[in-house]
Motif scaffolding. Structure first.
Motif, mmCIF file in Angstrom:
data_model
loop_
_atom_site.group_PDB
_atom_site.id
_atom_site.type_symbol
_atom_site.label_atom_id
_atom_site.label_comp_id
_atom_site.label_asym_id
_atom_site.label_seq_id
_atom_site.Cartn_x
_atom_site.Cartn_y
_atom_site.Cartn_z
ATOM 1 N N TRP A 265 26.619 78.588 74.254
ATOM 2 C CA TRP A 265 26.911 79.020 72.882
ATOM 3 C C TRP A 265 25.670 79.630 72.219
ATOM 4 N N GLU A 266 24.498 79.043 72.502
ATOM 5 C CA GLU A 266 23.254 79.596 71.954
ATOM 6 C C GLU A 266 22.902 80.927 72.608
ATOM 7 N N ASP A 269 24.429 83.843 70.900
ATOM 8 C CA ASP A 269 23.968 84.165 69.552
ATOM 9 C C ASP A 269 23.205 85.486 69.560
ATOM 10 N N ARG A 272 19.360 85.207 68.507
ATOM 11 C CA ARG A 272 18.482 84.262 69.187
ATOM 12 C C ARG A 272 17.061 84.814 69.265
#
Length: 781
Positions: A265-266, A269, A272
């Motif tokens: 999920w990160e 992003d 990020r």
């Protein structure tokens, strides 16, 4: 686990306020490093030298812990030289593998194959079947030490892996020692890994799964490198070994699956810090994890079943759990050898496949009213009876007129059944059964009723499981469902006995769920068949083949069904709420003459400490979140990140291996808590460091001064000893706490060691001294 975004810390806010007041801000580590080049070089050299020293300290500690782990697991492993507790099961399964005899068990094959491998290595033929607790290994010439050495080796490696997990997670040496010692000196881990049991394999590979995932996660900034792939695949392989030993290995998949999903999920992003990934790049990350953590583990899981089927190619005690088609793949199968074609007007005994009760009837009638007030038909009772009896015999009669005899019964035929002893006919109708108001009552009626208005109610269709149209109906090999022709319900039974009015026999009723697997019956015998009947003449049958996936799916269904059916009470079963508090254990073995006993029990000191630390961790998180809500940030970014990400991951590991047991209906024992206990040991080590140790980054943010002003160099000279002194005091406090904890653990282990190793025998006073809680110890009087 993902840490929350760091806020400005209290120390940072204090620095801003000092600046407003006009005071001189104190130097930080970064400012101290801005001296001349020689100071920088010297600092780098000292840091490298310190890192090498720390590396050797960790390695020496690991070596000492490894030696102690092997000593505690292997010491006196030959005692007792008798079968202990569940060795009757897993030792027997190893013998079945060595004899290539088919057996059935609710656990996957990997752990049992390891025991068979140990027996094969020492040249054992599997002649001993571990029938009873207390049977002598010496008399039966069993290489039991070789068998027990397999789990003892794994138990020893589990301690090393626990230490390594903490080391790889970046914890201090005292924290690593505390976590490893909670497993090293735990009597439950020792006791369970010195016997022929599966839990050593389960716990070891659960620990290696965590270790490999941590190594993989540390390489997240170097994706798709050789090491990245290596640790990803090793994580998947380890998880596969866990679930290939016991199905509770699914908890380990969940434990690792959660942080993997958070990590993905990160990566998705767009904002990020390390740069946004394109969707194709993200797809590569997702595909790699699917392959490494799902596909590869599943293929390995299937591989062990393939080995299982390849070895067990002879008929054995597990035949009855499998379908006739499956049994035909086994050599020397009794079912295929004894199968006899059934003709109309034969007298047969029908038996339920799962409960093994016979279809039975007797003259007694159902009561007028049941306990809940419902009214019955008061018809003749039709029940399930576990013993062979003349009241189990039914004559199979065609539903249409036939001339003469020797007409075979075939799949799909509509038939009727006459109870020979009472001369009544099997019937089901729209009346609720005694225990299941939604199911139909089975009864038997006289001939005048059966051949009159109630003729249709006596008609049943035979549906052979997996049978072809017009396939002949046979004893043993034809597993079938008996479907009531007018109402389309299946004859069914279950394990709850009827009340005294039915002599506590099994209830027979009509099940509306025709697809339920427990609707299956088979004909055991045709008692009246003449010995010279041509139907008894057998021709040699060849072993048939069956696709692997079909065999695998059939075995999986049987395993899940019988695992869920393990609901009967056991004198040493316990509830999950009792496990963290170690309220009671399990008696494994006793010997009256010497007053020796093996009682499965953890180190109470360690279990209570680890359980209390779990509560402390929850309290710390709650206090931190409450402080943040009130604008107070007491933790720096690094400490909070470790607390939430690393320690939080260990806590998730504990919860995932503990909480699901609360919703299980099967028998549960203390040993089910061992994986969760290992996770609690990791949490305990992390929290000990959190409480007693101050990170260098914390020290750099402290306002260190003697109250005087001076040049930058003078502040550096005054500040460095102060920081070193604080760091030294912090480290000393951590070592002191670790030393006290380990010392108490060693005492608890030593005090309960006679119950773990089964020797020496204890006097009544010594037994009572160890009866701290509800420990049902033997020889207490």
């Amino acid at each position: 686990m993902s840490a929350p975004s760091p806020q400005n810390s209290v120390r940072q806010r204090g620095g801003k306020e000092n600046k407003k007041r006009g005071t001189t801000p104190q130097p930080s580590d970064s400012s101290l490093m801005n001296g001349n080049a020689s100071e920088k070089v010297e600092s780098i050299k000292q840091g490298a030298k310190k890192a090498v020293t720390n590396e050797w300290e960790y390695k020496v500690a690991l070596a000492v812990i490894t030696v102690l782990a092997f000593l505690t697991r292997f010491w006196g492993i030959s005692h007792p030289n008798q079968v202990v507790f569940d060795e009757v099961h897993f030792g027997k399964f190893a013998s079945y593998y060595l004899q290539r005899t088919y057996f059935f068990d609710v656990h996957p094959p990997f752990g049992k194959l390891l025991f068979a491998f140990a027996g094969w290595l020492v040249g054992y033929d599997g002649a001993f079947l571990f029938e009873n607790i207390g049977d002598s290994y010496i008399t039966n010439k069993v290489p039991y030490v070789a068998y027990r050495s397999m789990p003892a080796l794994m138990g020893s490696l589990t301690v090393c892996t626990t230490y390594w997990i903490m080391w790889e997670s970046g914890y201090s040496l005292p924290a690593c020692i505390v976590a490893a010692s909670l497993v090293l000196f735990d009597n439950a881990h020792i006791g369970q890994t010195r016997l022929i049991l599966l839990d050593a394999t389960l716990v070891l590979f659960m620990a290696t799964s965590i270790l490999c995932y941590i190594r993989f996660y540390k390489l997240r900034h170097d994706p798709f490198s050789r090491k990245w792939w290596k640790w990803l695949l090793l994580t998947g392989i380890s998880m596969s070994c866990v679930i290939s030993t016991k199905y509770v290995g699914a908890f380990t998949f969940f434990s690792i699956g959660v942080p993997v999903m958070i990590d993905l999920w990160e990566l998705l992003d767009v904002d990020r810090k390390r740069g946004a990934l394109s969707l194709p790049e993200f797809g590569k990350h997702l595909a790699a994890r699917v392959i490494g953590l799902i596909v590869v583990p599943f293929l390995m899981y299937l591989f062990w079943f393939q080995v299982h089927f390849a070895i067990l190619n002879r008929s054995g005690p597990g035949d009855d759990f499998m379908s006739p088609e499956f049994q035909e793949t086994l050599a020397d199968n009794i079912m295929t050898q004894q199968a006899v074609g059934i003709d109309y007007f034969d007298s047969i005994a029908m038996r339920h496949k799962e409960t093994k009760v016979y279809l039975h009837s007797h003259p007694d009638r159902y009561p007028l009213r049941y306990d809940d007030g419902r009214i019955s038909s008061q018809g003749q009772q039709v029940t399930g009876y576990p013993h062979n009896d003349t009241n189990n015999l039914w004559q199979i009669v065609p539903s249409v007129a036939m001339e003469g005899y020797d007409h075979p019964v075939k799949n799909g035929d509509v038939v009727r059944f006459r109870h020979l002893v009472t001369d009544t006919w099997l019937l089901t109708h729209d009346v609720a059964s005694p225990y299941y108001p939604t199911n139909q009552e089975f009864t038997a009626v006289p001939t005048e009723e059966a051949n009159g208005d109630r003729f249709n109610d006596t008609c049943f269709e035979i549906q052979i499981a997996g049978g072809k149209p017009d396939q002949q109906f046979k004893t043993m090999s034809s597993h079938f469902k008996l479907i009531h022709f007018p109402t389309r319900v299946a004859m069914w039974t279950h394990t709850t006995p009827l009340p005294d009015w039915a002599y506590k026999q099994a209830e027979i009723n009509g099940n509306k769920n025709l697809q339920q697997s427990s609707n299956i019956w088979y004909v055991e015998e045709i008692p009246g068949l003449a010995e010279d009947s041509p139907r008894l003449q057998k021709e040699e049958k060849k072993v048939k083949n069956m696709p692997f996936m079909k065999k695998y799916l059939e075995l999986q269904r049987a395993m899940f069904y019988h695992n869920n059916a393990l609901t009967s009470s056991h004198p040493y079963a316990s509830f999950p709420i009792q496990w963290p508090f170690l309220l009671r254990g399990v008696s494994f073995w006793t010997e009256n003459d010497t007053r020796q006993q093996i009682y499965f029990l953890g180190n109470p000191v360690g279990w209570w400490f680890a359980s209390s630390i779990l509560a402390v961790f929850a309290g710390i998180l709650g206090a931190d979140q409450l402080s943040l809500r009130r604008g107070v940030d007491a933790l720096d970014q690094r400490t909070r990140s470790r607390l939430y990400d690393s320690t939080g991951f260990f806590f998730l590991l504990w919860a995932a291996h503990y909480i699901p047991f609360f919703i299980m209906g099967r028998q549960l024992f203390l040993h089910h808590y061992l994986p969760a206990h290992l996770a609690s040991a990791l949490v305990a080590g992390a929290i000990v460091e959190f409480i007693f140790n101050i990170e260098p980054s914390d020290i750099s943010n402290l306002a260190i001064t003697d109250g005087k002003t001076g040049s930058r160099q003078q502040q550096q000279k005054r500040g460095r000893p102060t920081r070193e002194r604080i760091a030294g005091q912090s480290l000393l406090a951590t070592w002191a706490a670790a030393g006290v904890i380990v010392a108490v653990l060693v005492w608890g282990f030593w005090f309960f060691a006679p119950l773990t190793y089964g020797k020496p025998g204890l006097s009544v006073e010594q037994v009572l001294a160890r009866k701290w809680l509800n420990y049902d110890l033997h020889f207490a009087k």
